[in-house]
Each structure stands twice: as C-alpha cells, then as structure tokens.
Design an enzyme around this catalytic site. Structure first.
Site, PDB file in Angstrom:
ATOM      1  N   VAL A 263     -17.051  39.067 -53.683  1.00 27.39           N
ATOM      2  CA  VAL A 263     -16.706  38.085 -54.716  1.00 27.39           C
ATOM      3  C   VAL A 263     -17.707  38.164 -55.856  1.00 27.39           C
ATOM      4  CG1 VAL A 263     -16.274  35.647 -55.207  1.00 27.39           C
ATOM      5  CG2 VAL A 263     -15.773  36.549 -52.922  1.00 27.39           C
TER       6      VAL A 263
ATOM      7  N   TYR B  25     -12.413  35.557 -75.925  1.00 31.77           N
ATOM      8  CA  TYR B  25     -12.100  35.190 -74.534  1.00 31.77           C
ATOM      9  C   TYR B  25     -10.609  35.375 -74.221  1.00 31.77           C
ATOM     10  CZ  TYR B  25     -11.999  32.271 -70.299  1.00 31.77           C
ATOM     11  OH  TYR B  25     -11.833  31.795 -69.013  1.00 31.77           O
TER      12      TYR B  25
ATOM     13  N   SER C  72      -9.764  38.968 -73.928  1.00 27.79           N
ATOM     14  CA  SER C  72     -10.271  39.556 -72.673  1.00 27.79           C
ATOM     15  C   SER C  72      -9.384  39.158 -71.502  1.00 27.79           C
ATOM     16  CB  SER C  72     -11.719  39.124 -72.417  1.00 27.79           C
ATOM     17  OG  SER C  72     -11.806  37.772 -71.976  1.00 27.79           O
TER      18      SER C  72
HETATM   19  N1  NAD Z   1     -13.222  26.777 -65.241  1.00 24.37           N
HETATM   20  C1  NAD Z   1     -12.117  26.979 -65.942  1.00 24.37           C
HETATM   21  O1  NAD Z   1     -11.530  26.047 -66.505  1.00 24.37           O
HETATM   22  C2  NAD Z   1     -11.526  28.361 -66.037  1.00 24.37           C
HETATM   23  C3  NAD Z   1     -10.256  28.477 -66.603  1.00 24.37           C
HETATM   24  C4  NAD Z   1      -9.678  29.723 -66.693  1.00 24.37           C
HETATM   25  C5  NAD Z   1     -10.354  30.838 -66.232  1.00 24.37           C
HETATM   26  N2  NAD Z   1     -11.597  30.703 -65.715  1.00 24.37           N
HETATM   27  C6  NAD Z   1     -12.268  31.913 -65.248  1.00 24.37           C
HETATM   28  O2  NAD Z   1     -12.654  31.758 -63.902  1.00 24.37           O
HETATM   29  C7  NAD Z   1     -13.778  32.607 -63.636  1.00 24.37           C
HETATM   30  C8  NAD Z   1     -14.855  31.768 -62.959  1.00 24.37           C
HETATM   31  O3  NAD Z   1     -15.312  30.808 -63.884  1.00 24.37           O
HETATM   32  P1  NAD Z   1     -15.939  29.412 -63.465  1.00 24.37           P
HETATM   33  O4  NAD Z   1     -15.137  28.375 -64.092  1.00 24.37           O
HETATM   34  O5  NAD Z   1     -16.157  29.381 -62.010  1.00 24.37           O
HETATM   35  O6  NAD Z   1     -17.306  29.497 -64.296  1.00 24.37           O
HETATM   36  P2  NAD Z   1     -18.836  29.548 -63.837  1.00 24.37           P
HETATM   37  O7  NAD Z   1     -19.615  29.669 -65.069  1.00 24.37           O
HETATM   38  O8  NAD Z   1     -19.093  28.385 -62.926  1.00 24.37           O
HETATM   39  O9  NAD Z   1     -18.942  30.876 -62.961  1.00 24.37           O
HETATM   40  C9  NAD Z   1     -18.980  32.154 -63.530  1.00 24.37           C
HETATM   41  C10 NAD Z   1     -19.986  32.988 -62.741  1.00 24.37           C
HETATM   42  O10 NAD Z   1     -19.969  34.308 -63.254  1.00 24.37           O
HETATM   43  C11 NAD Z   1     -21.297  34.792 -63.288  1.00 24.37           C
HETATM   44  N3  NAD Z   1     -21.433  35.869 -64.258  1.00 24.37           N
HETATM   45  C12 NAD Z   1     -21.354  35.759 -65.623  1.00 24.37           C
HETATM   46  N4  NAD Z   1     -21.570  36.953 -66.180  1.00 24.37           N
HETATM   47  C13 NAD Z   1     -21.777  37.836 -65.182  1.00 24.37           C
HETATM   48  C14 NAD Z   1     -22.060  39.222 -65.138  1.00 24.37           C
HETATM   49  N5  NAD Z   1     -22.190  39.944 -66.257  1.00 24.37           N
HETATM   50  N6  NAD Z   1     -22.194  39.827 -63.929  1.00 24.37           N
HETATM   51  C15 NAD Z   1     -22.089  39.096 -62.783  1.00 24.37           C
HETATM   52  N7  NAD Z   1     -21.861  37.773 -62.772  1.00 24.37           N
HETATM   53  C16 NAD Z   1     -21.690  37.155 -63.936  1.00 24.37           C
HETATM   54  C17 NAD Z   1     -22.112  33.577 -63.684  1.00 24.37           C
HETATM   55  O11 NAD Z   1     -23.481  33.725 -63.385  1.00 24.37           O
HETATM   56  C18 NAD Z   1     -21.420  32.481 -62.885  1.00 24.37           C
HETATM   57  O12 NAD Z   1     -22.019  32.342 -61.620  1.00 24.37           O
HETATM   58  C19 NAD Z   1     -14.193  33.176 -64.988  1.00 24.37           C
HETATM   59  O13 NAD Z   1     -13.665  34.463 -65.125  1.00 24.37           O
HETATM   60  C20 NAD Z   1     -13.534  32.240 -65.987  1.00 24.37           C
HETATM   61  O14 NAD Z   1     -13.290  32.879 -67.205  1.00 24.37           O
HETATM   62  C21 NAD Z   1     -12.190  29.488 -65.592  1.00 24.37           C
END
Ligand code: NAD
Length: 248
Positions: free
Chosen positions: A10, A158, A161
């Site tokens: 993960v 974003y 991407s």
């Molecule tokens: N939270 C939301 O509302 C939401 C909505 C749509 C999509 N997403 C997507 O879900 C995924 C998880 O996001 P989240 O909400 O849990 O956010 P989050 O910020 O809690 O978790 C993201 C994690 O990714 C890690 N990370 C960032 N850059 C990295 C890199 N270069 N290499 C390795 N790890 C890296 C961070 O350290 C963090 O632990 C992301 O792809 C985000 O774009 C989130």
C-alpha cells in the site's frame, strides 16, 4: 472476506485512506507492506495494524515518483517474502492547488509526477514481477478522484493527474487481463483526511451542499471498497471506476 496468506503493498500507507486500507487488509489476515515518504507515519501505521503468527508486516520508505525508490521497494519485499504482492494499492497522492494563471510549472510537474507517474511506476514495476513469478491472480487498486471526471476550480494539475490515473488504469486492465491481473480505479469524493484539511472552508461548504448524503466520507468507507476490489468477491471486475462520493 479473508486475506490470510495474501501479501499487500500500500503506497501512501502512512495516512488517510492508505492507512485505513492497511488496517482493514491486516484485520482480514493479509501481510501488509506500508510504504510512504513519511517514515514516522509508516511506523505509526505498522504499530496500529493487527497482527497474528501468520502475518509479517513491513514498513518501507518510498518516493513513488522515483523509479529507483520503487525498484528498491520491490527488492526489499522479494528479500523478505520471496514473492511479490498480489494486492497493490496506489494511495500516495498530493495536491498543490492554485488557479491556472498562477500555477507554477514546479507545482504542475510535482503533482503529475507523484499522482500519475508514481502510479505508472508502481504498476509497471510490480506488474512485471507478478508476471515473472507466474502469479495469475492479482489485483491492483488505484485511487483517482471524482474531480478527475468533472474538473475543479484551482486544481488543473490535480484533476489532470487523476483523469490520467483513470485511463492509465483502464488501458492497463486491457493489457493485463489475460495475465490474471485485475486493475481498477476508485474515485473518492470528499473524504475526511489531512489532504482535505488544506481545502478552504468556503470550498468545503460548497461541496457539502452538493453531497446527497450530507456528510464527508470516512477513510474506512473507501478502505471497504479497496478490500472488495482486492478480494475474489470482485473476480469479474476489471477496468472499472467505482465512485465513493456520498452521491456527489
Ligand atoms: N481525501 C479525499 O477527499 C480524496 C478525494 C479523492 C481522492 N483522494 C486521493 O486519495 C489518495 C489518498 O489521499 P488521502 O486523502 O488519504 O490523503 P493523505 O494526505 O492523508 O495521504 C496521502 C499519503 O501519501 C503520501 N505521499 C505523498 N507523496 C508521496 C510520495 N511521493 N511517495 C510516497 N508517498 C507519498 C503522504 O505522505 C500521505 O501519507 C490520494 O491519491 C488522494 O489524491 C483523496
């Protein structure tokens, strides 16, 4: 749902949706490899996940946008488990929000590199290893976003991407299906994690008014869909995009 004997990898496992996925997959018996660029959070996740004598978890310092780092992660896993994972969850993601006319080239590139190229590198590196090991039942789950479908002001980088992640996934599913590798995208809406805390309150309110269920989602609710897609319960689903948005 049982993942006993399964190995899961993960990315972004140190926080939010990735952390919740690690916790659920471990609860259901998988050995979990927690990979994130924030090592402190990797350790926190490892300490928070259930374990039994049949499970061996591992934490990895990973930068998804660097091919060397992704390659090293695979090597560490092959050393420890002598096999690649059959569940791969691409959760690592970032935002660098700004209006198009103010968005720097660096912030555009960084978001594309982590969210899109990172997903590509993990799929390619781990997919090849799965095929090389003759494994014919694997599931890759990528995290896109509902805004990758409709756009969102302040997020040209974003949304591009995440739209890319969706089509990267669909095309990969067409190539990898005959090798027994399923590939799907989850499109979350607003989920309460640290990434959402950076969204201005006014924008959060605007989103809330458009969510039929009248609340943001919890990371655990996305993790349930990740577990479903990882399991054999979804054995005939590939190339799909599943929204988890409260109806947004
Ligand atoms: N939270 C939301 O509302 C939401 C909505 C749509 C999509 N997403 C997507 O879900 C995924 C998880 O996001 P989240 O909400 O849990 O956010 P989050 O910020 O809690 O978790 C993201 C994690 O990714 C890690 N990370 C960032 N850059 C990295 C890199 N270069 N290499 C390795 N790890 C890296 C961070 O350290 C963090 O632990 C992301 O792809 C985000 O774009 C989130």
């Amino acid at each position: 749902m049982s993942f006993v004997g399964r190995l899961a990898f993960v990315t972004g496992g140190g926080s939010g949706i990735g952390k919740a996925a690690c916790q659920l997959l471990a609860k259901e018996g998988a050995s979990v490899v927690v990979a994130d660029k924030v090592v402190k959070n990797v350790n926190e996740t490892i300490n928070s996940i259930p374990s039994s004598p049949t499970q061996m978890h591992l934490g990895i310092d990973l930068h998804v946008e660097k091919s060397e780092s992704v390659g090293n992660a695979l090597l560490q896993m092959l050393e420890k488990y002598s096999k690649p994972p059959t569940i791969i969850v691409n959760c690592a993601g970032i935002t660098r929000d700004n209006f198009l006319l103010k968005l720097s080239e660096e912030d555009f590139e960084e978001v594309i590199d982590v969210n899109l190229k990172g997903t590509f590198l993990v799929m390619k590196t781990f997919g090849k290893s799965i095929v090389d090991h003759g494994i014919t039942n694997a599931s890759i789950i990528n995290i896109g976003s509902i805004v990758g479908k409709y756009g969102n002001i302040g997020q040209t980088n974003y949304t591009a991407s995440k739209a890319g992640v969706e089509l990267l996934t669909r095309t990969a599913s067409q190539e990898l299906g005959k090798m027994g590798i399923r590939v799907n995208t989850i499109l979350p809406g607003m989920i309460s994690t640290p990434i959402v805390e950076t969204v201005p309150e006014k924008v959060q309110e605007k989103f809330m008014s458009m969510i039929p269920l009248k609340r943001f989602g919890r990371p655990e609710e996305v993790a349930e869909v990740i577990a479903f897609l990882a399991s054999d319960k979804s054995s005939y689903i590939t190339g799909a995009s599943i929204t988890v948005t409260g109806g947004f």
